[in-house]
Design an enzyme around this catalytic site. Structure first.
Site, PDB file in Angstrom:
ATOM      1  N   HIS A   3      22.228  26.996 -11.112  1.00  0.00           N
ATOM      2  CA  HIS A   3      23.018  28.057 -11.743  1.00  0.00           C
ATOM      3  C   HIS A   3      22.371  29.426 -11.578  1.00  0.00           C
ATOM      4  CE1 HIS A   3      25.681  25.141 -13.496  1.00  0.00           C
ATOM      5  NE2 HIS A   3      24.693  24.520 -14.096  1.00  0.00           N
ATOM      6  N   THR A  45      -3.837  -5.126   0.625  1.00  0.00           N
ATOM      7  CA  THR A  45      -3.189  -3.820   0.831  1.00  0.00           C
ATOM      8  C   THR A  45      -4.026  -2.942   1.758  1.00  0.00           C
ATOM      9  OG1 THR A  45      -4.207  -2.814  -1.132  1.00  0.00           O
ATOM     10  CG2 THR A  45      -2.106  -3.967  -1.441  1.00  0.00           C
ATOM     11  N   GLN A  97      31.889  18.560  -6.335  1.00  0.00           N
ATOM     12  CA  GLN A  97      32.386  17.217  -6.019  1.00  0.00           C
ATOM     13  C   GLN A  97      33.149  17.194  -4.698  1.00  0.00           C
ATOM     14  OE1 GLN A  97      32.332  18.618  -8.987  1.00  0.00           O
ATOM     15  NE2 GLN A  97      32.227  17.128 -10.663  1.00  0.00           N
ATOM     16  N   LYS A 130       0.841  -1.194   0.000  1.00  0.00           N
ATOM     17  CA  LYS A 130       0.000   0.000   0.000  1.00  0.00           C
ATOM     18  C   LYS A 130       0.875   1.242   0.000  1.00  0.00           C
ATOM     19  CE  LYS A 130      -4.511   0.955   0.300  1.00  0.00           C
ATOM     20  NZ  LYS A 130      -5.479   0.351  -0.640  1.00  0.00           N
ATOM     21  N   ARG A 141      32.116  32.462  -7.466  1.00  0.00           N
ATOM     22  CA  ARG A 141      30.780  32.263  -8.025  1.00  0.00           C
ATOM     23  C   ARG A 141      29.755  31.990  -6.927  1.00  0.00           C
ATOM     24  NH1 ARG A 141      30.389  26.048 -10.412  1.00  0.00           N
ATOM     25  NH2 ARG A 141      31.154  25.004  -8.534  1.00  0.00           N
TER      26      ARG A 141
END
Length: 303
Positions: A257, A57, A229, A12, A177
């Protein structure tokens, strides 16, 4: 021709509940969405239409409500373990029970002096907490917890330079940035000897705060990020250093961005140069996507 059912489960989805604890004057709430999935020993329901082993279910949905009423909801992980253990214990023909849970983020309302309200809350979707419990007949649960939608941004101390430069590159080096991302994190626990003795909420808060701390750094100076990273790796490593019960951490981070608007196109002297500040344009798609799964080495796991 022979056919083989490679894998199967049923259950379910979308079972929603609000658990309200009204013990004493200070009440608490937890709003959950639960999915239950069972794998049965028999395949006769699929092959022959024999439903004699099927736990409906709808019955699974009712079980979620009954066990919430009976045991309460202390944390996603603990409630998931209670549910999975129930299905394995009550029905001998259930080989595996999987329970996935997510929690709506409610926070307690505070007055202007910071005093917490006893019974009023507001929805604060800064992130969503999830958990998954899988238990087979060994009765040893596999517990995975996670974060969804943790959106963060910082305006400096981020760069991306010295990447591959060939005929396909148009992106310039960025010495300074905007760094923004939406963190999706999943971590798995190993060597769970006392499931109910864990402070699951405390462990979750430690992971979330570690991700934020590694991203942001100290309040006044911040911390430098040479890439998404590297920030991702440092967060994973820091989480596993703090919580030895965690065996692996998977994190996905899209690069949200923000590109500077080109004001050289406007013949307006007041907008040339520094101006009052930077104006940037959010670009949601396409975006970079960085994903990694850091696990303890075999040597580390034995220590």
């Amino acid at each position: 021709m022979e056919y083989v059912i490679v894998d199967k489960e049923y259950g379910k989805a979308g079972v929603k509940l609000l658990f309200a604890s009204k013990v004493g004057k200070k009440h608490s709430i937890k709003e959950l969405e639960v999915e239950t999935s069972l794998t049965l020993a028999s395949e006769k329901d699929y092959k022959y239409g024999d439903n004699s082993d099927i736990i409906a279910t709808d019955s699974q949905k009712n079980t979620v409500y009954v066990l919430a009423k009976q045991f309460g909801v202390e944390s996603l992980e603990k409630f998931g373990i209670i549910l999975a253990n129930h299905f394995i214990t009550k029905y001998p023909w259930v080989l595996r029970a999987r329970v996935a849970l997510s929690q709506t983020p409610w926070k307690r309302i505070q007055d202007p002096e910071g005093v917490e309200h006893n019974h009023a809350f507001f929805n604060s979707p800064s992130s969503t907490r999830i958990a998954e419990v899988i238990m087979d007949r060994t009765r040893v649960p596999k517990v995975r917890s996670g974060i969804r939608g943790l959106t963060v941004i910082k305006t400096t101390q981020s760069a991306f330079v010295n990447f591959v430069s060939d005929e396909y590159r148009t992106l310039p080096d960025a010495e300074d940035r905007i760094f923004s991302t939406i963190v999706t994190a999943d971590w798995s626990y190993a060597n769970i000897s006392n499931c109910f003795g864990y402070s699951w909420i405390s462990l979750y808060c430690t992971v979330e705060s570690t991700i934020i701390d590694v991203f942001a750094g100290p309040a006044y100076n911040g911390v430098y990020s040479p890439s998404v990273q590297n920030t991702q790796y440092e967060a994973q490593k820091s989480i596993m250093k703090k919580i030895p019960q965690i065996s692996s951490v998977k994190i996905s981070m899209p690069n949200r961005h923000y590109f500077p608007v080109d004001f050289t196109r406007f013949n307006i002297p007041e907008v040339q140069g520094e101006g009052a500040g930077q104006v940037l344009m959010p670009v949601d798609k396409p975006s970079g996507m960085i994903t990694s799964n850091l696990a303890r080495s075999a040597l580390t796991s034995k220590l």
